[in-house]
Scaffold this motif. Structure first.
Motif, short mmCIF file in Angstrom:
data_model
loop_
_atom_site.label_atom_id
_atom_site.label_comp_id
_atom_site.label_asym_id
_atom_site.label_seq_id
_atom_site.Cartn_x
_atom_site.Cartn_y
_atom_site.Cartn_z
N UNK A 17 0.77 -1.33 0.17
CA UNK A 17 -0.17 -0.12 0.07
C UNK A 17 0.91 1.25 -0.04
N UNK A 18 2.05 1.27 0.77
CA UNK A 18 2.75 2.28 0.89
C UNK A 18 3.40 3.05 -0.67
N UNK A 19 3.85 1.65 -1.41
CA UNK A 19 4.55 1.73 -2.69
C UNK A 19 3.50 2.14 -3.77
N UNK A 20 2.32 1.53 -3.69
CA UNK A 20 1.44 1.52 -4.91
C UNK A 20 0.51 2.82 -4.71
N UNK A 21 -0.20 3.09 -3.55
CA UNK A 21 -1.10 3.92 -3.37
C UNK A 21 -0.77 5.56 -3.55
N UNK A 22 0.33 5.92 -3.04
CA UNK A 22 0.78 7.34 -3.48
C UNK A 22 1.09 7.58 -4.90
N UNK A 23 1.75 6.56 -5.63
CA UNK A 23 2.02 6.77 -6.87
C UNK A 23 0.86 6.42 -8.01
N UNK A 24 -0.21 5.89 -7.34
CA UNK A 24 -1.60 5.79 -7.94
C UNK A 24 -2.33 7.04 -8.00
N UNK A 25 -2.34 7.70 -7.05
CA UNK A 25 -3.14 8.89 -6.94
C UNK A 25 -2.22 10.11 -7.68
N UNK A 26 -1.20 10.15 -7.48
CA UNK A 26 -0.21 11.08 -8.30
C UNK A 26 -0.37 10.82 -9.53
N UNK A 27 -0.49 9.74 -10.34
CA UNK A 27 -0.71 9.40 -11.76
C UNK A 27 -1.89 9.78 -12.12
N UNK A 28 -3.19 9.60 -11.38
CA UNK A 28 -4.37 10.02 -11.69
C UNK A 28 -4.47 11.86 -11.58
N UNK A 29 -4.09 12.16 -10.73
CA UNK A 29 -3.96 13.67 -10.59
C UNK A 29 -3.37 13.97 -11.92
N UNK A 30 -2.12 13.75 -12.09
CA UNK A 30 -1.35 14.32 -13.29
C UNK A 30 -1.95 13.90 -14.47
N UNK A 31 -2.82 12.88 -14.50
CA UNK A 31 -3.42 12.68 -15.90
C UNK A 31 -4.66 13.57 -15.97
N UNK A 32 -5.46 13.88 -14.91
CA UNK A 32 -6.48 14.84 -14.87
C UNK A 32 -6.03 15.99 -15.36
N UNK A 33 -4.80 16.60 -14.83
CA UNK A 33 -4.28 18.02 -15.05
C UNK A 33 -4.07 17.98 -16.49
N UNK A 34 -3.09 17.18 -17.06
CA UNK A 34 -2.87 16.95 -18.49
C UNK A 34 -4.23 16.95 -19.24
N UNK A 35 -5.13 16.10 -19.07
CA UNK A 35 -6.49 16.08 -19.89
C UNK A 35 -6.95 17.61 -20.00
N UNK A 36 -6.91 18.07 -18.74
CA UNK A 36 -7.58 19.39 -18.59
C UNK A 36 -6.90 20.51 -19.47
#
Length: 191
Positions: A17-36
């Motif tokens: 959970x420590x390795x996966x979850x922060x990277x997952x949310x960072x990836x989703x956030x950056x993807x949303x910003x990029x799509x915007x």
């Protein structure tokens, strides 16, 4: 012929959970910003509705594919344990660092480490072991790594002195051969 496998000294699991979850949310956030940003740029262009719709669909498809790829890479990274081999520390299938090249072994804890009750060990500027569970004593692990580093550096110094000794022996034998009238094939060195 297959390369010889190094003996595994110790295997340290990571907290998924420590390795996966922060990277997952960072990836989703950056993807949303990029799509915007893509949507904003498309709104400034004067395109027909069909072309604008195609551009939005195409860019969304690419972003979704990149998110899926990022999730898969992070999933594999989170599942991969840290493996202590005889000569190096291996923290992914293709990433390792020789003990002799490790500068500093320092256990640290940042905000996400505190949330997930983990810590990370900084090895040098480029390599950090992250997601180590708090159940593993940071003092023992850093001491163990420091011992392996010291042993590797001592072994490297011994190898270097042995190769220097062998080079000196070779130079002396070349010199003795030359004293019998053979021509020296090496250039003279000026000191």
């Amino acid at each position: 012929m297959a390369p010889e496998q190094e003996q595994t000294l110790y295997t340290l699991p990571r907290k998924f959970s420590r390795v996966f979850i922060p990277k997952f949310f960072t990836l989703i956030l950056l993807s949303a910003i990029f799509y915007s940003g893509i949507l904003l740029n498309l709104s400034f262009l004067s395109l027909r509705r069909a072309a604008e719709s195609q551009a939005k669909t195409f860019s969304l498809g690419i972003i979704i594919a990149l998110v899926i790829l990022g999730i898969a890479i992070n999933f594999v990274k989170a599942k991969t344990p840290i493996i202590f081999l005889q000569t190096k520390l291996k923290f992914s299938k293709h990433k390792s660092v020789p003990y002799a090249k490790i500068d500093v072994v320092e256990a640290k804890q940042n905000i996400s480490d505190k949330i997930f009750r983990t810590y990370h060990i900084k090895l040098d500027k480029k390599h950090t072991l992250e997601g180590i569970p708090k159940t593993s004593d940071p003092g023992q692990i850093t001491t163990y790594i420091n011992q392996l580093v010291a042993s590797a550096k001592q072994s490297q110094m011994n190898d270097n002195s042995q190769s220097q000794y062998n080079q000196n022996q070779y130079n002396q034998s070349s010199y003795s051969q030359n004293s019998y009238g053979q021509q020296n094939q090496y250039p003279k060195q000026n000191y």
